[in-house]
Motif scaffolding. Structure first.
Motif, PDB file in Angstrom:
ATOM      1  N   THR A  53      -0.954   2.605   8.773  1.00 28.62           N
ATOM      2  CA  THR A  53      -1.567   1.445   8.848  1.00 28.62           C
ATOM      3  C   THR A  53      -2.289   1.692  10.237  1.00 28.62           C
ATOM      4  OG1 THR A  53       0.175   0.090   9.388  1.00 28.62           O
ATOM      5  CG2 THR A  53      -0.400  -0.088   7.146  1.00 28.62           C
ATOM      6  N   LEU A  90      -9.229   5.482   3.686  1.00 33.47           N
ATOM      7  CA  LEU A  90      -8.691   5.173   5.408  1.00 33.47           C
ATOM      8  C   LEU A  90      -9.664   4.146   5.923  1.00 33.47           C
ATOM      9  CD1 LEU A  90      -7.814   8.941   6.090  1.00 33.47           C
ATOM     10  CD2 LEU A  90      -6.462   7.337   5.051  1.00 33.47           C
ATOM     11  N   LEU A 119     -10.181   3.912   9.959  1.00 32.39           N
ATOM     12  CA  LEU A 119     -10.552   5.314  10.818  1.00 32.39           C
ATOM     13  C   LEU A 119     -11.557   4.757  11.614  1.00 32.39           C
ATOM     14  CD1 LEU A 119     -10.363   8.356   8.507  1.00 32.39           C
ATOM     15  CD2 LEU A 119      -9.006   7.706  10.421  1.00 32.39           C
ATOM     16  N   PHE A 126     -11.675   9.972   1.589  1.00 28.18           N
ATOM     17  CA  PHE A 126     -11.622   9.564   2.923  1.00 28.18           C
ATOM     18  C   PHE A 126     -11.867   8.161   2.932  1.00 28.18           C
ATOM     19  CE2 PHE A 126     -12.171  13.980   4.132  1.00 28.18           C
ATOM     20  CZ  PHE A 126     -10.767  14.055   4.628  1.00 28.18           C
ATOM     21  N   LEU A 181      -1.825   9.306   3.868  1.00 25.47           N
ATOM     22  CA  LEU A 181      -2.479   8.679   5.041  1.00 25.47           C
ATOM     23  C   LEU A 181      -2.750   7.258   4.981  1.00 25.47           C
ATOM     24  CD1 LEU A 181      -4.868  11.900   6.020  1.00 25.47           C
ATOM     25  CD2 LEU A 181      -2.571  11.267   6.974  1.00 25.47           C
ATOM     26  N   LYS A 182      -3.083   6.826   3.921  1.00 26.45           N
ATOM     27  CA  LYS A 182      -3.515   5.660   3.813  1.00 26.45           C
ATOM     28  C   LYS A 182      -2.509   4.508   4.082  1.00 26.45           C
ATOM     29  CE  LYS A 182      -3.746   3.493  -0.307  1.00 26.45           C
ATOM     30  NZ  LYS A 182      -3.889   3.259  -1.631  1.00 26.45           N
ATOM     31  N   LEU A 202      -3.492   4.503  11.642  1.00 31.34           N
ATOM     32  CA  LEU A 202      -4.226   5.477  11.852  1.00 31.34           C
ATOM     33  C   LEU A 202      -5.755   5.195  12.018  1.00 31.34           C
ATOM     34  CD1 LEU A 202      -3.908   8.576  11.683  1.00 31.34           C
ATOM     35  CD2 LEU A 202      -4.836   8.507   9.343  1.00 31.34           C
ATOM     36  N   VAL A 240      -4.570  12.193   0.966  1.00 30.84           N
ATOM     37  CA  VAL A 240      -4.948  10.705   1.533  1.00 30.84           C
ATOM     38  C   VAL A 240      -4.398   9.617   1.490  1.00 30.84           C
ATOM     39  CG1 VAL A 240      -7.172   9.618   1.668  1.00 30.84           C
ATOM     40  CG2 VAL A 240      -7.414  11.961   1.555  1.00 30.84           C
ATOM     41  N   SER A 298      -7.680  -5.355   6.963  1.00 32.33           N
ATOM     42  CA  SER A 298      -7.579  -4.086   7.787  1.00 32.33           C
ATOM     43  C   SER A 298      -8.078  -4.650   9.170  1.00 32.33           C
ATOM     44  CB  SER A 298      -8.716  -3.061   7.527  1.00 32.33           C
ATOM     45  OG  SER A 298     -10.067  -3.309   7.641  1.00 32.33           O
TER      46      SER A 298
END
Length: 633
Positions: free
Chosen positions: A115, A137, A140, A134, A111-112, A117, A108, A569
């Motif tokens: 940017t 993230l 998401l 999760f 995956l973080k 995703l 994860v 974000s």
């Protein structure tokens, strides 16, 4: 200013990845040029290919990912060169790793760093183990992990900060314990599938109007189905023998059996006899051993022990507080700092009616209303029991010399080796935290933008004064948060609990003081002259968003996601609609200034200390913010 363009919707994209933003079938070439111009390639950090290689390495039986190689990039515009990758504007927008026989772990943390995703689907594989983080993230919109072998408890705060999440599918795993309550905080949640697990307890009270589909079938849930979910089909709740209420059968109130009634009656009768016996015993003992005349003592601090909140505002006073003779006089004496304050002693405080204002790991606060006297706040600190008398008294005198319109002055203090009490005036208008997060329950109006700006400016002035008058302290405040900002009737902020770091047990301070939640302490184990500035930045974001900073919700450690990361974000074009607290009221003529203050807050709580503003620059920028756009007054 850069414009984010929505990608065209592709027919080949399946429903579970249909979270992609919609757009027109064609885009004028000039906008394409602008969009390409706005793609900023970072000059540091891992590329998307490198990050995906790390994800691949963490997965076992990854033969299905052979196309993930360095010979081609993962994305060419909207086209994906790698299996399971969904692309948009040349960036990795989604991962669709379904039905591939994959197992192992999910990286994860790598995956973080992707940017862009927005959707992740790993359903129908063999992943197992506990809940991955999760919530790192934060961008998401869709998360699908159904038909795997994940197990164990999902911690209650696991979805905090995932403000964009719309679709969540955890079905057909082996999750147990309660349904995580942070799910009710997701403002955009549309679809939620929890069926086919081992969840226990009751169903949380989902209030989201966006929630269109929910399935908790085939778990071990019990209790009444929340009325807000009564419109869902009965099949959504099937396979839970303990659930009742619409759309299932109505809940039945079970009548107690005759045996149960008899047992309860016997127990109550025995209890009454025991109470009467205790009362008689205490009365006889009091006749033989009279005690000092302390009437209705209600201000004794809670017992030492486990750090927990308490709602008991009237616990009994101990005999050590009221012993007779000269020792009693010494023990009950308060040392006053302010010369213009009416004098009283601790006995008078103990005789007054007391109301518990709050109790936590740092301190317990009581409002003491003395007969024909002022209302005071007595704060008992639980982490000062290793401070010597002279050291404590000297530091209290130092704090007592501070005088500023934005500091709550110390009135008096009480020293014993076992306990320390600080006495201040009672401020009727409560704290900034209450006015931001609890005003509706108290029937109070929300704070408008001019009032919030006034409060932030006052906080900055108070902090500036502390830095000037206490230069020897690394963090002159040390515990700056919304609950430590009190408000006068005119909404002038008063900083509280300032300057206490030198007298707090260092082995406990790390667990309870705000400065030790900062990025520099979490990462490097140290605080700096910019650490209070970080606290100020978080406070600015809290004031503008109306959201509680997750940094301060967990005792002894910072959360995995904080308010600053959530704000970052969100694209700036959506700050007005998505970030700012709607309860600020009409802000059409002030949006530019609000955005300016939000950017100041982000600069103050920048995780990289080299990039973070110092206090002088932050205060100068804050004082430049005006109530209205283009206001030269």
């Amino acid at each position: 200013m850069c414009v984010r363009l929505a990608p065209p919707r592709h027919k080949s994209t399946q429903d579970n990845l249909s979270m992609a933003p919609s757009g027109a079938r064609w885009v004028p070439i000039i906008f394409i040029i602008i969009n390409i111009h706005c793609l900023v390639v970072p000059s540091f950090g891992a590329s998307e290919s490198e990050l995906l290689f790390k994800v691949k390495e963490s997965i076992e039986d990854n033969n299905a990912l052979l196309s993930w190689n360095s010979s081609t990039p993962p994305c060419d515009g909207e086209h994906s060169n790698w299996i399971g990758i969904v692309c948009y504007a040349g960036k990795v927008w989604g991962l669709k790793l379904e039905n591939m026989g994959l197992k192992g772990a999910i990286d994860v943390h790598s995956l973080k760093e992707l940017t862009n995703l927005r959707t992740l689907s790993i359903k129908n594989n063999n992943f197992e183990g506990s809940w991955p983080d999760f919530n790192l993230l934060v961008g998401l919109k869709g998360l699908y992990i159904s038909n795997n072998k994940f197990s164990g408890e999902i911690p209650a705060p696991s979805f905090q900060g995932m403000q964009w999440l719309k679709k969540l599918d955890l079905s057909n795993n082996q999750f147990s314990s309660s349904i995580p309550t942070s799910l009710i905080l997701l403002p955009r949640l549309m679809t939620l599938r929890l069926d086919g697990n081992k969840f226990t307890g009751t169903i949380p009270h989902f209030q989201q109007k966006t929630l269109k589909s929910l399935n908790v079938a085939n778990n071990q849930l019990h209790g009444q189905i929340p009325p807000t979910l009564s419109h869902m089909p009965a099949s959504s709740f099937a396979g839970n023998g303990g659930l009742c209420g619409a759309p299932l059968e109505a809940c039945q109130s079970n009548k107690p059996s005759t045996i149960s009634v008899i047992v309860v009656a016997v127990v109550v009768g025995v209890a009454v006899i025991i109470v009467i016996g205790v009362v008689i015993f205490m009365l006889n003992r009091r006749k033989r051993h009279p005690t000092a005349p302390v009437e209705n003592p209600t201000l004794t601090p809670p017992k030492k022990g486990a750090c927990r909140d308490s709602d008991d505002g009237s616990v009994r006073s101990t005999s050590s507080h009221v012993s007779t003779g000269s020792r009693r006089g010494d023990n009950m004496k308060l040392t006053f700092i302010k010369d213009d304050t009416e004098r009283f002693d601790l006995t008078e405080l103990l005789r007054s009616s007391a109301e518990l204002l709050g109790s936590g790991c740092f301190s317990s606060s009581y409002k003491a209303a003395m007969v024909n006297g002022p209302k005071m706040v007595v704060k008992r600190f639980k982490a000062m029991n290793n401070v010597g008398r002279e050291e404590f008294q000297e530091h209290m005198r130092r704090i007592g010399r501070l005088k500023h319109q934005n500091l709550l002055p110390l009135v008096a203090y009480y020293y014993r080796r076992e306990e320390k009490l600080l006495v201040t005036d009672f401020v009727d208008n409560g704290s900034l935290a209450i006015r931001l997060h609890g005003h509706q329950g108290l029937g109070q109006p929300s704070l408008d933008w001019p009032t919030r700006l006034k409060i932030i400016k006052g906080i900055a002035k108070g902090l500036e004064y502390l830095y000037k008058e206490m230069p020897s302290l690394i963090a002159p405040h040390g515990h700056l948060k919304s609950s430590n900002v009190l408000l006068t009737e005119s909404f002038e902020p008063l900083l509280n609990d300032y300057g206490l770091a030198p007298v707090i047990n260092q082995e406990l301070a790390h667990d309870i003081m705000v400065v030790y939640k900062s990025p520099e302490y979490i990462q490097q184990g140290r605080i700096t002259k910019k650490t209070d500035v970080w606290s100020l930045g978080i406070l600015i974001l809290e004031t503008l968003t109306g959201k509680i900073p997750a940094n301060f919700l967990y005792q002894g450690k910072a959360s995995k996601e904080d308010l600053a990361k959530w704000v970052e974000s969100v694209v700036p074009e959506e700050w007005t609609s998505e970030v700012f607290d709607k309860e600020m009221g009409s802000t059409k003529n002030s949006e530019g200034e609000i955005v300016k203050l939000l950017k100041i807050g982000l600069a103050c709580c920048e995780a990289d200390m080299d990039k973070r503003w110092d206090l002088k620059e932050a205060i100068e920028k804050i004082q430049e913010v005006k109530e209205r756009d283009h206001d030269d007054a």
